[in-house]
Every structure is written in structure tokens, then in C-alpha cells.
Design a protein around this motif. Structure first.
Motif, PDB file in Angstrom:
ATOM      1  N   GLN A 202     -32.210  -9.988  37.612  1.00  0.00           N
ATOM      2  CA  GLN A 202     -31.716 -11.192  38.286  1.00  0.00           C
ATOM      3  C   GLN A 202     -30.201 -11.080  38.556  1.00  0.00           C
ATOM      4  O   GLN A 202     -29.713 -10.006  38.833  1.00  0.00           O
ATOM      5  N   ARG A 203     -29.463 -12.188  38.424  1.00  0.00           N
ATOM      6  CA  ARG A 203     -28.011 -12.216  38.706  1.00  0.00           C
ATOM      7  C   ARG A 203     -27.236 -12.286  37.379  1.00  0.00           C
ATOM      8  O   ARG A 203     -26.285 -13.051  37.228  1.00  0.00           O
ATOM      9  N   SER A 204     -27.609 -11.439  36.457  1.00  0.00           N
ATOM     10  CA  SER A 204     -27.165 -11.555  35.065  1.00  0.00           C
ATOM     11  C   SER A 204     -25.899 -10.786  34.734  1.00  0.00           C
ATOM     12  O   SER A 204     -25.378 -10.895  33.619  1.00  0.00           O
ATOM     13  N   PHE A 205     -25.396  -9.946  35.646  1.00  0.00           N
ATOM     14  CA  PHE A 205     -24.297  -9.034  35.350  1.00  0.00           C
ATOM     15  C   PHE A 205     -24.622  -8.110  34.176  1.00  0.00           C
ATOM     16  O   PHE A 205     -23.731  -7.670  33.462  1.00  0.00           O
ATOM     17  N   TYR A 206     -25.898  -7.805  34.023  1.00  0.00           N
ATOM     18  CA  TYR A 206     -26.319  -6.884  32.967  1.00  0.00           C
ATOM     19  C   TYR A 206     -25.698  -7.287  31.626  1.00  0.00           C
ATOM     20  O   TYR A 206     -25.177  -6.462  30.887  1.00  0.00           O
TER      21      TYR A 206
ATOM     22  N   GLN B  23     -11.661 -11.007  37.799  1.00  0.00           N
ATOM     23  CA  GLN B  23     -11.245 -11.466  39.122  1.00  0.00           C
ATOM     24  C   GLN B  23     -12.277 -12.414  39.723  1.00  0.00           C
ATOM     25  O   GLN B  23     -11.931 -13.405  40.377  1.00  0.00           O
ATOM     26  N   LEU B  24     -13.543 -12.127  39.479  1.00  0.00           N
ATOM     27  CA  LEU B  24     -14.600 -13.028  39.934  1.00  0.00           C
ATOM     28  C   LEU B  24     -14.499 -14.376  39.241  1.00  0.00           C
ATOM     29  O   LEU B  24     -14.658 -15.424  39.859  1.00  0.00           O
ATOM     30  N   VAL B  25     -14.234 -14.346  37.939  1.00  0.00           N
ATOM     31  CA  VAL B  25     -14.114 -15.594  37.175  1.00  0.00           C
ATOM     32  C   VAL B  25     -12.967 -16.436  37.719  1.00  0.00           C
ATOM     33  O   VAL B  25     -13.080 -17.659  37.880  1.00  0.00           O
ATOM     34  N   THR B  26     -11.853 -15.784  38.017  1.00  0.00           N
ATOM     35  CA  THR B  26     -10.667 -16.502  38.486  1.00  0.00           C
ATOM     36  C   THR B  26     -10.912 -17.231  39.798  1.00  0.00           C
ATOM     37  O   THR B  26     -10.465 -18.375  39.982  1.00  0.00           O
ATOM     38  N   PHE B  27     -11.633 -16.601  40.704  1.00  0.00           N
ATOM     39  CA  PHE B  27     -11.762 -17.151  42.055  1.00  0.00           C
ATOM     40  C   PHE B  27     -13.141 -17.751  42.344  1.00  0.00           C
ATOM     41  O   PHE B  27     -13.354 -18.277  43.434  1.00  0.00           O
TER      42      PHE B  27
ATOM     43  N   ALA C 217     -19.573 -19.890  40.085  1.00  0.00           N
ATOM     44  CA  ALA C 217     -18.879 -20.359  38.888  1.00  0.00           C
ATOM     45  C   ALA C 217     -19.881 -20.789  37.817  1.00  0.00           C
ATOM     46  O   ALA C 217     -19.707 -20.491  36.629  1.00  0.00           O
ATOM     47  N   ARG C 218     -20.936 -21.488  38.223  1.00  0.00           N
ATOM     48  CA  ARG C 218     -21.960 -21.910  37.264  1.00  0.00           C
ATOM     49  C   ARG C 218     -22.688 -20.706  36.668  1.00  0.00           C
ATOM     50  O   ARG C 218     -22.967 -20.670  35.459  1.00  0.00           O
ATOM     51  N   GLU C 219     -22.983 -19.732  37.503  1.00  0.00           N
ATOM     52  CA  GLU C 219     -23.659 -18.536  37.012  1.00  0.00           C
ATOM     53  C   GLU C 219     -22.796 -17.777  36.006  1.00  0.00           C
ATOM     54  O   GLU C 219     -23.292 -17.305  34.978  1.00  0.00           O
ATOM     55  N   LEU C 220     -21.510 -17.648  36.307  1.00  0.00           N
ATOM     56  CA  LEU C 220     -20.624 -16.934  35.396  1.00  0.00           C
ATOM     57  C   LEU C 220     -20.447 -17.683  34.076  1.00  0.00           C
ATOM     58  O   LEU C 220     -20.269 -17.067  33.027  1.00  0.00           O
ATOM     59  N   GLN C 221     -20.505 -19.006  34.114  1.00  0.00           N
ATOM     60  CA  GLN C 221     -20.483 -19.760  32.862  1.00  0.00           C
ATOM     61  C   GLN C 221     -21.719 -19.471  32.033  1.00  0.00           C
ATOM     62  O   GLN C 221     -21.646 -19.374  30.802  1.00  0.00           O
ATOM     63  N   ALA C 222     -22.864 -19.342  32.687  1.00  0.00           N
ATOM     64  CA  ALA C 222     -24.089 -19.001  31.960  1.00  0.00           C
ATOM     65  C   ALA C 222     -23.986 -17.598  31.362  1.00  0.00           C
ATOM     66  O   ALA C 222     -24.446 -17.351  30.239  1.00  0.00           O
ATOM     67  N   VAL C 223     -23.357 -16.684  32.093  1.00  0.00           N
ATOM     68  CA  VAL C 223     -23.210 -15.316  31.606  1.00  0.00           C
ATOM     69  C   VAL C 223     -22.194 -15.225  30.474  1.00  0.00           C
ATOM     70  O   VAL C 223     -22.436 -14.597  29.436  1.00  0.00           O
ATOM     71  N   LEU C 224     -21.038 -15.867  30.650  1.00  0.00           N
ATOM     72  CA  LEU C 224     -19.893 -15.666  29.751  1.00  0.00           C
ATOM     73  C   LEU C 224     -19.628 -16.816  28.803  1.00  0.00           C
ATOM     74  O   LEU C 224     -18.849 -16.668  27.855  1.00  0.00           O
ATOM     75  N   GLY C 225     -20.220 -17.974  29.065  1.00  0.00           N
ATOM     76  CA  GLY C 225     -19.907 -19.167  28.288  1.00  0.00           C
ATOM     77  C   GLY C 225     -18.951 -20.059  29.061  1.00  0.00           C
ATOM     78  O   GLY C 225     -18.335 -19.632  30.038  1.00  0.00           O
ATOM     79  N   PRO C 226     -18.800 -21.308  28.641  1.00  0.00           N
ATOM     80  CA  PRO C 226     -17.995 -22.284  29.392  1.00  0.00           C
ATOM     81  C   PRO C 226     -16.544 -21.868  29.611  1.00  0.00           C
ATOM     82  O   PRO C 226     -15.936 -22.237  30.618  1.00  0.00           O
ATOM     83  N   GLU C 227     -15.970 -21.084  28.695  1.00  0.00           N
ATOM     84  CA  GLU C 227     -14.563 -20.686  28.839  1.00  0.00           C
ATOM     85  C   GLU C 227     -14.378 -19.520  29.808  1.00  0.00           C
ATOM     86  O   GLU C 227     -13.251 -19.234  30.227  1.00  0.00           O
ATOM     87  N   GLY C 228     -15.466 -18.844  30.156  1.00  0.00           N
ATOM     88  CA  GLY C 228     -15.382 -17.756  31.126  1.00  0.00           C
ATOM     89  C   GLY C 228     -14.575 -16.558  30.677  1.00  0.00           C
ATOM     90  O   GLY C 228     -13.978 -15.864  31.487  1.00  0.00           O
ATOM     91  N   LYS C 229     -14.564 -16.271  29.383  1.00  0.00           N
ATOM     92  CA  LYS C 229     -13.803 -15.142  28.854  1.00  0.00           C
ATOM     93  C   LYS C 229     -14.652 -13.876  28.838  1.00  0.00           C
ATOM     94  O   LYS C 229     -15.820 -13.909  28.466  1.00  0.00           O
ATOM     95  N   ILE C 230     -14.052 -12.755  29.252  1.00  0.00           N
ATOM     96  CA  ILE C 230     -14.739 -11.471  29.226  1.00  0.00           C
ATOM     97  C   ILE C 230     -14.594 -10.872  27.829  1.00  0.00           C
ATOM     98  O   ILE C 230     -13.488 -10.503  27.428  1.00  0.00           O
ATOM     99  N   PRO C 231     -15.667 -10.764  27.049  1.00  0.00           N
ATOM    100  CA  PRO C 231     -15.531 -10.177  25.707  1.00  0.00           C
ATOM    101  C   PRO C 231     -15.273  -8.681  25.797  1.00  0.00           C
ATOM    102  O   PRO C 231     -15.624  -8.039  26.810  1.00  0.00           O
ATOM    103  N   PRO C 232     -14.642  -8.086  24.793  1.00  0.00           N
ATOM    104  CA  PRO C 232     -14.335  -6.651  24.846  1.00  0.00           C
ATOM    105  C   PRO C 232     -15.566  -5.785  25.097  1.00  0.00           C
ATOM    106  O   PRO C 232     -15.461  -4.762  25.784  1.00  0.00           O
TER     107      PRO C 232
END
Length: 249
Positions: free
Chosen positions: A71-75, A146-150, A156-171
Motif C-alpha cells: 500500500q502507501r506505507s513507506f515500507y 522533506q515530505l513531512v515538512t511540505f 499529511a494524514r498518511e504520514l501521521q499514520a506512518v510516523l505518528g502525530p509528531e511526524g518525526k523520522i526515527p533513526p
């Protein structure tokens, strides 16, 4: 080549999912190289067969090609969703070994992908370098921050589902952080391509430089082109020739 569409059960994801498989006509499956070929953000597991000649390119190389659905999960092992990354990196090779007899040995396993799938391929190779002999990334979406920023709206909703509400990229999801944990000798070979008119070209060039500085064995090919299938069809043909050159067994 044998072409299979499979509906398989994933215990990691807790659901059934689809899989496209290309298997060579000859040889013992335990002896053939295996390519895990990952789709992009707007695609699915059928894309590579629909829009490229990957089966024709794979046939003379005698390789198996496994094309999963994420799907659109960003693996990712999603913060608010499904563990797609663990499925692709951990469970899928076990499933393919069990169902098709494919090898789990490092020297037989390769991972490749386009755009979001290029990012997924890099994550797999850098987080588990002992599992792959080679990694190819085509027009990879490497700098997810960069995707999260813009991002706005649905993205934006999809990236929150992937990364969490704060949109932080974990190491563990940042290719640069993963690369900095490794020495060049620990890494698989890398093959990177990108169209020179692609919006992702500069970030691919930056990451290739980081790989080189880390001592990785990397080849970067680029030519006129945008973020489109003409580039990726050529890229997968070149990657197969890079890792399985004609006349070499």
C-alpha cells in the motif's frame, strides 16, 4: 519464466496480502538468485509486470523476482497501522523459502525498488546488510523529512499514520542514520539511478556521495529523464546486468 499471482497469509501483518512472483524455468530454486522488487507510493505489486519488461530482463539471468504489496506505507512499521517493514524484511523471505524453496543465503538475495520502494530497499539493505548481496534504488525518495515538512491534506494524514502525530523520522527509518552505523565492508553493493530532471535527483546524488564517503561499493547512473516508468524500466534492466553480468555464472 513462470508468473504467479499469490494471495498469502502474513502473521506479522495479521492479514492476507497479494504477491507477484516470477520464477525461472530451469534450475533448483534453492540455487537461483532472488530479487525482492518493491513498488512506489502510487502503485501496487502488479506495477513492475504491467509497466516494465522485468520478466524479459530476468529470464536470461535465471533469477526469481518477488514483488510484494505494501500500500502507501513507506515500507514502515507504521505508528498507527500495519507492520509492513517487518513483513518485507523479516517474514516475506521466510514465506518465499517455504513456498517456493528460495534461498535465504546472503549471496543469493538482492533488494530493489523505485521511489518509495527505493527508500524501502535502502532501509532493508542498511538495517540488515548481512541479508543482501546487492541493493538497487531507482529515483529513491530518501529524504522523507522533506515530505513531512511540505505535506498537506491526504499525504499529511498518511504520514501521521506512518510516523505518528509528531511526524518525526526515527533513526531506524532514516537512511543516513542507518548508513552511519555501518562500515563500508559490512555493506552490500549499491546501484542507484535517477533521471536528471527528477525532483529527487539531488537527494539521490547526495546519498550516493554519503555511501562513497562511508566506503560503500556504489555505482550511480543518471541520464535525461523524469519520475516515470521509462526511467525505471531502463533502471531495472541495468541493475540486473550490474549484478548478473552476461556470460558470468
Amino acid at each position: 519464466m513462470a508468473h504467479l499471482h499469490c494471495d498469502i497469509k502474513s502473521d506479522v501483518m495479521g492479514m492476507y496480502t497479494s504477491l507477484e512472483v516470477i520464477l525461472p524455468d530451469y534450475g533448483r530454486m534453492k540455487d537461483v538468485p532472488v530479487i525482492y522488487l518493491l513498488h512506489g507510493l502510487s502503485g501496487n505489486c502488479s506495477d513492475w509486470n504491467r509497466f516494465t519488461a522485468v520478466e524479459r530482463y530476468a529470464a536470461p539471468k535465471g533469477v526469481a523476482v518477488i514483488m510484494p504489496e505494501v500500500q502507501r506505507s513507506f515500507y514502515a512499521d507504521m505508528a498507527l497501522g500495519i507492520d509492513y517493514f517487518s513483513y518485507v524484511r523479516e517474514e516475506l523471505p521466510q514465506i518465499c523459502s517455504r513456498l517456493f524453496g528460495l534461498s535465504l543465503r546472503r549471496e543469493k538475495n538482492y533488494i530493489m525498488g523505485l521511489s518509495m520502494g527505493g527508500y524501502g530497499a535502502l532501509k532493508c539493505a542498511l538495517s540488515a546488510p548481512k541479508r543482501y548481496a546487492g541493493c538497487a534504488a531507482f529515483s529513491a525518495a530518501i529524504e522523507v523529512e522533506q515530505l513531512v515538512t511540505f505535506a498537506s491534506g491526504r499525504m499529511a494524514r498518511e504520514l501521521q499514520a506512518v510516523l505518528g502525530p509528531e511526524g518525526k523520522i526515527p533513526p531506524e527509518a532514516d537512511p543516513y542514520a542507518l548508513l552511519n552505523r555501518r562500515k563500508g565492508a559490512q555493506l552490500p553493493r549499491f546501484f542507484v539511478t535517477c533521471g536528471e530532471q527528477d525532483a529527487l535527483y539531488q537527494e539521490n546524488a547526495r546519498f550516493v556521495k554519503a555511501l562513497e564517503e562511508r566506503g560503500a561499493d556504489v555505482r550511480f547512473e543518471h541520464w535525461e529523464g523524469d519520475h516515470r516508468w521509462e526511467v525505471w524500466d531502463k533502471s531495472v534492466a541495468m541493475a540486473l546486468e550490474e549484478f548478473f553480468p552476461a556470460g558470468k555464472k
